[in-house]
Design a protein around this motif. Structure first.
Motif, PDB file in Angstrom:
ATOM      1  N   PRO A  36      36.571  41.178  45.429  1.00  0.00           N
ATOM      2  CA  PRO A  36      35.377  41.118  44.575  1.00  0.00           C
ATOM      3  C   PRO A  36      35.599  41.773  43.214  1.00  0.00           C
ATOM      4  O   PRO A  36      35.092  41.302  42.211  1.00  0.00           O
ATOM      5  N   VAL A  37      36.375  42.848  43.160  1.00  0.00           N
ATOM      6  CA  VAL A  37      36.638  43.522  41.886  1.00  0.00           C
ATOM      7  C   VAL A  37      37.439  42.611  40.971  1.00  0.00           C
ATOM      8  O   VAL A  37      37.112  42.434  39.800  1.00  0.00           O
ATOM      9  N   ALA A  38      38.493  42.000  41.497  1.00  0.00           N
ATOM     10  CA  ALA A  38      39.309  41.095  40.692  1.00  0.00           C
ATOM     11  C   ALA A  38      38.498  39.884  40.256  1.00  0.00           C
ATOM     12  O   ALA A  38      38.619  39.417  39.124  1.00  0.00           O
ATOM     13  N   SER A  39      37.642  39.370  41.142  1.00  0.00           N
ATOM     14  CA  SER A  39      36.814  38.225  40.806  1.00  0.00           C
ATOM     15  C   SER A  39      35.880  38.548  39.649  1.00  0.00           C
ATOM     16  O   SER A  39      35.690  37.739  38.745  1.00  0.00           O
ATOM     17  N   ARG A  40      35.295  39.751  39.657  1.00  0.00           N
ATOM     18  CA  ARG A  40      34.410  40.154  38.552  1.00  0.00           C
ATOM     19  C   ARG A  40      35.182  40.254  37.243  1.00  0.00           C
ATOM     20  O   ARG A  40      34.621  40.047  36.175  1.00  0.00           O
ATOM     21  N   ARG A  41      36.461  40.591  37.311  1.00  0.00           N
ATOM     22  CA  ARG A  41      37.265  40.736  36.094  1.00  0.00           C
ATOM     23  C   ARG A  41      37.510  39.412  35.399  1.00  0.00           C
ATOM     24  O   ARG A  41      37.732  39.386  34.207  1.00  0.00           O
ATOM     25  N   ILE A  42      37.513  38.306  36.136  1.00  0.00           N
ATOM     26  CA  ILE A  42      37.770  37.024  35.482  1.00  0.00           C
ATOM     27  C   ILE A  42      36.508  36.189  35.303  1.00  0.00           C
ATOM     28  O   ILE A  42      36.497  35.253  34.516  1.00  0.00           O
ATOM     29  N   GLU A  43      35.440  36.535  36.006  1.00  0.00           N
ATOM     30  CA  GLU A  43      34.199  35.776  35.888  1.00  0.00           C
ATOM     31  C   GLU A  43      33.685  35.826  34.454  1.00  0.00           C
ATOM     32  O   GLU A  43      33.631  36.876  33.836  1.00  0.00           O
ATOM     33  N   GLY A  44      33.338  34.650  33.919  1.00  0.00           N
ATOM     34  CA  GLY A  44      32.796  34.567  32.572  1.00  0.00           C
ATOM     35  C   GLY A  44      33.843  34.527  31.470  1.00  0.00           C
ATOM     36  O   GLY A  44      33.498  34.415  30.302  1.00  0.00           O
ATOM     37  N   THR A  45      35.100  34.603  31.841  1.00  0.00           N
ATOM     38  CA  THR A  45      36.151  34.530  30.832  1.00  0.00           C
ATOM     39  C   THR A  45      36.505  33.075  30.561  1.00  0.00           C
ATOM     40  O   THR A  45      36.043  32.166  31.252  1.00  0.00           O
ATOM     41  N   CYS A  46      37.344  32.870  29.565  1.00  0.00           N
ATOM     42  CA  CYS A  46      37.778  31.525  29.199  1.00  0.00           C
ATOM     43  C   CYS A  46      39.293  31.430  29.342  1.00  0.00           C
ATOM     44  O   CYS A  46      40.025  32.242  28.775  1.00  0.00           O
ATOM     45  N   VAL A  47      39.732  30.437  30.100  1.00  0.00           N
ATOM     46  CA  VAL A  47      41.156  30.182  30.275  1.00  0.00           C
ATOM     47  C   VAL A  47      41.491  28.850  29.632  1.00  0.00           C
ATOM     48  O   VAL A  47      40.830  27.841  29.893  1.00  0.00           O
ATOM     49  N   ASP A  79      35.669  27.664  40.182  1.00  0.00           N
ATOM     50  CA  ASP A  79      35.064  28.235  41.393  1.00  0.00           C
ATOM     51  C   ASP A  79      35.031  29.761  41.327  1.00  0.00           C
ATOM     52  O   ASP A  79      34.199  30.389  41.976  1.00  0.00           O
ATOM     53  N   ALA A  80      35.942  30.348  40.547  1.00  0.00           N
ATOM     54  CA  ALA A  80      35.978  31.806  40.374  1.00  0.00           C
ATOM     55  C   ALA A  80      35.102  32.253  39.205  1.00  0.00           C
ATOM     56  O   ALA A  80      35.115  33.428  38.828  1.00  0.00           O
ATOM     57  N   GLY A  81      34.343  31.314  38.604  1.00  0.00           N
ATOM     58  CA  GLY A  81      33.430  31.667  37.519  1.00  0.00           C
ATOM     59  C   GLY A  81      34.048  31.680  36.136  1.00  0.00           C
ATOM     60  O   GLY A  81      33.496  32.266  35.211  1.00  0.00           O
ATOM     61  N   VAL A  82      35.170  30.996  35.990  1.00  0.00           N
ATOM     62  CA  VAL A  82      35.886  30.971  34.713  1.00  0.00           C
ATOM     63  C   VAL A  82      35.526  29.705  33.944  1.00  0.00           C
ATOM     64  O   VAL A  82      35.417  28.620  34.525  1.00  0.00           O
ATOM     65  N   ASP A  83      35.351  29.822  32.620  1.00  0.00           N
ATOM     66  CA  ASP A  83      35.238  28.651  31.749  1.00  0.00           C
ATOM     67  C   ASP A  83      36.653  28.167  31.491  1.00  0.00           C
ATOM     68  O   ASP A  83      37.543  28.969  31.170  1.00  0.00           O
ATOM     69  N   VAL A  84      36.887  26.869  31.614  1.00  0.00           N
ATOM     70  CA  VAL A  84      38.229  26.322  31.482  1.00  0.00           C
ATOM     71  C   VAL A  84      38.250  25.252  30.401  1.00  0.00           C
ATOM     72  O   VAL A  84      37.415  24.360  30.383  1.00  0.00           O
ATOM     73  N   VAL A  85      39.225  25.358  29.503  1.00  0.00           N
ATOM     74  CA  VAL A  85      39.522  24.313  28.530  1.00  0.00           C
ATOM     75  C   VAL A  85      40.821  23.684  29.009  1.00  0.00           C
ATOM     76  O   VAL A  85      41.846  24.363  29.103  1.00  0.00           O
ATOM     77  N   GLN A 112      37.372  31.195  21.840  1.00  0.00           N
ATOM     78  CA  GLN A 112      38.736  31.699  21.927  1.00  0.00           C
ATOM     79  C   GLN A 112      39.078  31.972  23.388  1.00  0.00           C
ATOM     80  O   GLN A 112      38.308  32.620  24.101  1.00  0.00           O
ATOM     81  N   PRO A 113      40.238  31.503  23.846  1.00  0.00           N
ATOM     82  CA  PRO A 113      40.601  31.772  25.241  1.00  0.00           C
ATOM     83  C   PRO A 113      40.952  33.242  25.445  1.00  0.00           C
ATOM     84  O   PRO A 113      41.537  33.880  24.572  1.00  0.00           O
ATOM     85  N   ASP A 114      40.581  33.750  26.611  1.00  0.00           N
ATOM     86  CA  ASP A 114      40.954  35.110  26.984  1.00  0.00           C
ATOM     87  C   ASP A 114      42.370  35.148  27.542  1.00  0.00           C
ATOM     88  O   ASP A 114      43.057  36.159  27.448  1.00  0.00           O
ATOM     89  N   VAL A 115      42.785  34.027  28.145  1.00  0.00           N
ATOM     90  CA  VAL A 115      44.120  33.878  28.720  1.00  0.00           C
ATOM     91  C   VAL A 115      44.546  32.424  28.558  1.00  0.00           C
ATOM     92  O   VAL A 115      43.710  31.523  28.633  1.00  0.00           O
ATOM     93  N   ILE A 116      45.832  32.217  28.345  1.00  0.00           N
ATOM     94  CA  ILE A 116      46.403  30.872  28.399  1.00  0.00           C
ATOM     95  C   ILE A 116      47.220  30.782  29.680  1.00  0.00           C
ATOM     96  O   ILE A 116      48.054  31.642  29.956  1.00  0.00           O
ATOM     97  N   VAL A 162      43.285  42.168  32.490  1.00  0.00           N
ATOM     98  CA  VAL A 162      43.206  43.628  32.549  1.00  0.00           C
ATOM     99  C   VAL A 162      44.183  44.244  31.557  1.00  0.00           C
ATOM    100  O   VAL A 162      43.835  45.160  30.808  1.00  0.00           O
ATOM    101  N   ARG A 163      45.426  43.735  31.545  1.00  0.00           N
ATOM    102  CA  ARG A 163      46.423  44.274  30.602  1.00  0.00           C
ATOM    103  C   ARG A 163      46.008  44.044  29.156  1.00  0.00           C
ATOM    104  O   ARG A 163      46.156  44.928  28.309  1.00  0.00           O
ATOM    105  N   ALA A 164      45.475  42.856  28.857  1.00  0.00           N
ATOM    106  CA  ALA A 164      45.052  42.559  27.486  1.00  0.00           C
ATOM    107  C   ALA A 164      43.906  43.467  27.060  1.00  0.00           C
ATOM    108  O   ALA A 164      43.880  43.967  25.930  1.00  0.00           O
ATOM    109  N   ARG A 165      42.973  43.690  27.954  1.00  0.00           N
ATOM    110  CA  ARG A 165      41.844  44.569  27.632  1.00  0.00           C
ATOM    111  C   ARG A 165      42.309  46.007  27.460  1.00  0.00           C
ATOM    112  O   ARG A 165      41.823  46.718  26.587  1.00  0.00           O
ATOM    113  N   ALA A 166      43.240  46.446  28.288  1.00  0.00           N
ATOM    114  CA  ALA A 166      43.785  47.800  28.161  1.00  0.00           C
ATOM    115  C   ALA A 166      44.525  47.949  26.836  1.00  0.00           C
ATOM    116  O   ALA A 166      44.390  48.964  26.148  1.00  0.00           O
ATOM    117  N   ASP A 167      45.288  46.924  26.460  1.00  0.00           N
ATOM    118  CA  ASP A 167      46.011  46.961  25.180  1.00  0.00           C
ATOM    119  C   ASP A 167      45.046  47.008  23.997  1.00  0.00           C
ATOM    120  O   ASP A 167      45.342  47.595  22.963  1.00  0.00           O
TER     121      ASP A 167
END
Length: 146
Positions: free
Chosen positions: A3-14, A33-39, A63-67, A136-141
């Motif tokens: 659940p913690v990892a799922s919350r970390r990607i929910e609402g993000t854009c890949v 299904d994990a709550g991610v916006d996908v392009v 802007q994508p959060d991850v590619i 997580v790494r990108a946000r920490a950076d």
């Protein structure tokens, strides 16, 4: 996925870059299904054009959060995409996916900036965990709280 990892990607854009349409559709479904916006895009050139549009049209192009990109694509590979991103102001973390287990290619991908390489066939939880880890790494950076 936890659940913690799922919350970390929910609402993000890949930004999903995969030339094999059935594989791209499957990965997109898993991410959604994990709550991610996908392009979804079919090759690295389209991905670089999308990233360029993010720079120019900041208010209207998300802007994508991850590619998440395949390494082996015709015309413009995942490695080519990594090289092209070096010239961009928009530089989300890149997770590469590949069916080829070649140490030299993996080493080159990391040298060019890939944060992770996922081997096909992959476990769904493993792929989602790699995307979450990249976020997580990108946000920490960036100095954000994770």
């Amino acid at each position: 996925m936890s659940p913690v990892a799922s919350r970390r990607i929910e609402g993000t854009c890949v930004l999903l870059v995969e030339d094999d349409e059935p594989v791209r559709e499957l990965i997109a479904l898993l991410l959604r299904d994990a709550g991610v916006d996908v392009v979804e895009l079919g090759d690295g050139i389209e991905a670089l054009n999308y990233v360029a549009a993010c720079e120019v049209y900041r208010q209207t192009v998300r802007q994508p959060d991850v590619i998440l990109a395949d390494i082996n694509m015709p015309n413009f590979s995942g490695l080519d995409l990594l090289m092209g991103l070096r010239e961009s102001r928009v530089r989300p973390p890149v997770v590469l996916v590949t069916a080829v287990n070649d140490v030299d290619i993996h080493t080159e991908a990391r040298r060019l900036g890939a944060v992770s390489i996922v081997q096909k066939p992959f476990e769904v939880e493993g792929l989602l965990a790699e995307v979450a880890g990249a976020l997580v790494r990108a946000r920490a950076d960036a100095g954000e709280l994770v």
